[in-house]
Design a protein around this motif. Structure first.
Motif, mmCIF file in Angstrom:
data_model
loop_
_atom_site.group_PDB
_atom_site.id
_atom_site.type_symbol
_atom_site.label_atom_id
_atom_site.label_comp_id
_atom_site.label_asym_id
_atom_site.label_seq_id
_atom_site.Cartn_x
_atom_site.Cartn_y
_atom_site.Cartn_z
ATOM 1 N N PRO A 242 0.791 -0.805 0.261
ATOM 2 C CA PRO A 242 0.244 -0.007 0.202
ATOM 3 C C PRO A 242 0.557 1.347 0.510
ATOM 4 N N ILE A 243 0.591 2.512 -0.795
ATOM 5 C CA ILE A 243 1.247 3.505 -0.521
ATOM 6 C C ILE A 243 0.324 4.813 0.254
ATOM 7 N N ARG A 244 -1.130 4.263 0.924
ATOM 8 C CA ARG A 244 -1.359 5.044 1.477
ATOM 9 C C ARG A 244 -0.965 5.093 3.270
ATOM 10 N N GLN A 245 -0.969 6.431 3.615
ATOM 11 C CA GLN A 245 -0.484 6.543 5.118
ATOM 12 C C GLN A 245 -2.296 5.962 6.125
ATOM 13 N N LYS A 246 -2.118 5.445 7.121
ATOM 14 C CA LYS A 246 -2.918 5.210 7.857
ATOM 15 C C LYS A 246 -3.956 6.089 8.539
ATOM 16 N N ILE A 247 -3.053 7.422 9.019
ATOM 17 C CA ILE A 247 -3.413 8.563 9.944
ATOM 18 C C ILE A 247 -2.237 9.468 8.867
ATOM 19 N N ASP A 248 -3.202 10.835 8.945
ATOM 20 C CA ASP A 248 -3.384 11.979 8.478
ATOM 21 C C ASP A 248 -1.582 12.705 9.644
ATOM 22 N N THR A 249 -1.528 13.440 8.456
ATOM 23 C CA THR A 249 -0.012 14.897 9.017
ATOM 24 C C THR A 249 -0.238 15.267 11.209
ATOM 25 N N SER A 250 -1.305 15.485 10.661
ATOM 26 C CA SER A 250 -2.157 16.151 11.690
ATOM 27 C C SER A 250 -2.588 15.404 12.717
ATOM 28 N N THR A 251 -3.183 13.956 12.635
ATOM 29 C CA THR A 251 -3.569 13.258 13.932
ATOM 30 C C THR A 251 -2.050 12.829 14.182
ATOM 31 N N PHE A 252 -0.619 12.413 13.055
ATOM 32 C CA PHE A 252 -0.351 12.049 13.718
ATOM 33 C C PHE A 252 0.649 13.302 15.093
ATOM 34 N N LEU A 253 0.770 14.522 14.654
ATOM 35 C CA LEU A 253 1.114 15.437 16.060
ATOM 36 C C LEU A 253 0.124 16.169 16.825
ATOM 37 N N GLU A 254 -1.348 15.286 16.797
ATOM 38 C CA GLU A 254 -1.889 15.582 18.081
ATOM 39 C C GLU A 254 -1.521 13.756 18.704
ATOM 40 N N LYS A 271 18.828 4.457 37.216
ATOM 41 C CA LYS A 271 19.168 3.815 36.352
ATOM 42 C C LYS A 271 19.427 3.974 34.719
ATOM 43 N N PRO A 272 20.315 2.984 34.012
ATOM 44 C CA PRO A 272 20.487 3.612 33.141
ATOM 45 C C PRO A 272 19.531 2.763 31.676
ATOM 46 N N ILE A 273 18.338 3.000 32.003
ATOM 47 C CA ILE A 273 17.657 1.927 31.220
ATOM 48 C C ILE A 273 15.810 2.400 31.536
ATOM 49 N N LEU A 274 15.274 2.266 30.908
ATOM 50 C CA LEU A 274 13.938 2.651 30.647
ATOM 51 C C LEU A 274 12.545 2.199 31.488
ATOM 52 N N SER A 275 12.200 2.979 32.647
ATOM 53 C CA SER A 275 11.161 2.961 32.876
ATOM 54 C C SER A 275 10.223 2.130 32.304
ATOM 55 N N THR A 276 8.683 1.147 33.596
ATOM 56 C CA THR A 276 8.086 0.367 32.259
ATOM 57 C C THR A 276 7.047 1.380 31.807
ATOM 58 N N GLU A 277 6.752 2.861 32.001
ATOM 59 C CA GLU A 277 5.448 4.009 31.405
ATOM 60 C C GLU A 277 6.373 4.562 30.363
ATOM 61 N N GLN A 278 8.209 4.592 30.541
ATOM 62 C CA GLN A 278 9.217 5.034 29.044
ATOM 63 C C GLN A 278 9.034 4.024 28.269
ATOM 64 N N ILE A 279 9.148 2.520 28.566
ATOM 65 C CA ILE A 279 8.594 1.866 27.665
ATOM 66 C C ILE A 279 7.505 1.765 26.629
ATOM 67 N N GLN A 280 6.303 1.893 27.495
ATOM 68 C CA GLN A 280 4.942 1.710 27.357
ATOM 69 C C GLN A 280 5.152 2.967 25.661
ATOM 70 N N HIS A 281 5.165 4.256 26.745
ATOM 71 C CA HIS A 281 4.470 5.248 25.388
ATOM 72 C C HIS A 281 5.737 5.018 24.482
ATOM 73 N N ILE A 282 7.543 4.868 24.489
ATOM 74 C CA ILE A 282 8.248 4.244 23.280
ATOM 75 C C ILE A 282 7.422 3.535 22.699
ATOM 76 N N ASP A 283 6.491 2.789 23.001
ATOM 77 C CA ASP A 283 6.038 1.094 22.055
ATOM 78 C C ASP A 283 4.693 1.957 21.309
ATOM 79 N N ASP A 284 4.024 2.973 21.862
ATOM 80 C CA ASP A 284 3.470 3.817 20.780
ATOM 81 C C ASP A 284 3.632 5.269 19.972
ATOM 82 N N LEU A 285 4.882 5.018 20.780
ATOM 83 C CA LEU A 285 5.781 6.320 19.549
ATOM 84 C C LEU A 285 5.878 5.414 18.307
ATOM 85 N N GLU A 286 6.588 3.897 18.746
ATOM 86 C CA GLU A 286 6.238 3.708 17.380
ATOM 87 C C GLU A 286 5.365 3.095 16.475
#
Length: 437
Positions: A242-254, A271-286
């Motif tokens: 597919p060539i089309r995105q699932k979400i548009d730019t405005s939705t992504f920025l929000e 410690k130099p590692i991520l917390s459980t919350e940070q890991i979850q948010h990074i997963d959301d970002l990906e």
């Protein structure tokens, strides 16, 4: 006028292709020197060495050179398919007005060289090589244009790229129709059903690289065993992305702002590692990032470097090692025919049909492109290296004694075309004195 939003990705594309052209030339020189050195037997033995899977009930092995030509080149054709789909949907081939100029050039660049070959060929055994002078090697030709720098307008590079892509479409059709073996309908139908399933998923907007890879390997194998050259599978698989995105730019920025705030407010470990919350948010970002990206654009971007800097140079290294010293075994007529087709067939074919189409107002040539520049690019189109060698290996698969002659013709013709094209464009350095057609 070409929009700025188009220039940056296109200029990156030109830069990659130009660098690939230089690497391709180096790989070709290494192959020629190696094949004609005292270690030439080692060169040939390496590429003829059988590699594969062998069990008590199953055997699948091929010479290394066929893994390159049938396997790695399927990835090359997959990338071509992605580029073709993008250009047809949103690029330089997505409207009759945009496609007219490069389409006319490509038609002349395909039909005239083929006509030259058929007219000059006097040997029934070499008749099958008519498809060799059809396509243009975009990496080599863009590398020459890049050397000229600002002496040529960007619109000329767009023209060269666009008609090279149209050439590739023609070459793929020729490979699929004329250079495939005896067809096993059952295996082909199974492959087609699997392709239809991937197309259905694409139509529904679903894409998974794991499903694509799993089905892709099976479809490639089925095409190989069905008698259709497996590189065609690469093209057809690309059209299912597919060539089309699932979400548009405005939705992504929000969502990006929400993720940013979540990460900012989440707990931070000492410690130099991520917390459980940070890991979850990074997963959301990906997750949001993957939805925002165009699957086709993302895949094309990731593959382009691998194809340009690895697959194409490996192909050149495996296929360009011709025994120049074995002149007694060369078919001089075939060599001469291919040279003429690449140099004059492309140069005359593209120039003449573009002139004619412009005279009858079928196309519009951009004002910044001079007639001399069109002639120069027409000769650069005679650099047929990668696709030409590939088609030669298919055309003379049953008569391998002609393969070296074809390759030498391709190398000589491509070299002469590059020199003539470069000289013409180099002389056309006065941008204020533009000739008109």
């Amino acid at each position: 006028m070409i929009k700025k939003v188009f220039l940056t990705p296109f200029q990156k594309f030109v830069k990659i292709e130009s660098s690939s052209g230089i690497l391709l030339m180096l790989a070709t020189i290494v192959a020629l020197i190696w094949a004609n050195s005292p270690f030439g037997d080692v060169y040939r033995e390496i590429w003829q060495y059988d590699i594969g899977i062998v069990t008590q009930t199953f055997e699948f092995k091929k010479p290394l050179i066929l893994w390159v030509n049938d396997g790695l080149m399927a990835i090359f054709f997959f990338l071509i398919g992605l580029e073709i789909k993008r250009e047809l949907l949103i690029g330089e081939l997505n409207s009759p007005k945009k496609i007219a100029f490069p389409l006319v050039g490509a038609i002349g660049g395909m039909l005239v060289p083929v006509a030259f070959f058929l007219l000059l060929n006097q040997n029934a055994d070499t008749y099958k090589g008519w498809g060799i002078p059809m396509a243009t090697d975009i990496a080599f030709s863009l590398a020459i244009l890049n050397v000229l720098g600002k002496r040529v307008p960007l619109s000329l590079k767009v023209f060269l790229t666009a008609f090279a892509i149209v050439d590739d479409i023609g070459a793929v059709l020729v490979i699929a129709i004329f250079y495939s073996g005896t067809i096993n309908i059952t295996l082909l139908l199974i492959a087609v059903v699997m392709l239809m399933f991937l197309y259905y998923l694409s139509f529904k907007g679903y894409y998974s690289r794991f499903i694509m890879f799993f089905f892709g390997v099976i479809i490639w194998f089925l095409f190989l065993k069905s008698g259709i050259h497996p590189t065609v599978a690469g093209i057809l698989l690309a059209f299912s992305v597919p060539i089309r995105q699932k979400i548009d730019t405005s939705t992504f920025l929000e969502q990006l702002e929400n993720v940013y705030n979540d990460i900012k407010n989440s707990s931070v470990l000492q410690k130099p590692i991520l917390s459980t919350e940070q890991i979850q948010h990074i997963d959301d970002l990906e997750d949001w990032s993957s939805k925002f990206q165009s699957p086709l654009q993302h895949l094309e971007h990731n593959l382009h470097g691998w194809v340009a800097y690895f697959i194409i140079p490996i192909f050149a290294l495996a296929n360009a090692g011709v025994l120049i010293g074995g002149a007694d075994n060369l078919d001089i007529a075939l060599v001469t025919n291919i040279v003429i087709c690449l140099v004059l067939g492309k140069g005359i074919g593209i120039t003449s049909i573009v002139m004619f189409a412009q005279k009858i107002k079928l196309i519009e040539v951009p004002n910044e492109i001079s007639f001399r520049q069109i002639i120069g690019v027409a000769f650069l189109a005679g650099i047929g290296f990668t696709m030409a060698i590939f088609i030669a290996s298919l055309a003379f698969a049953s008569t391998p004694e002609y393969i070296d002659s074809a390759k030498i013709g391709i190398l000589i013709g491509s070299f002469i075309s590059a020199i003539i094209g470069y000289i013409i464009l180099r002389l056309d350095s006065n941008k204020s004195a533009k000739a008109t057609i």
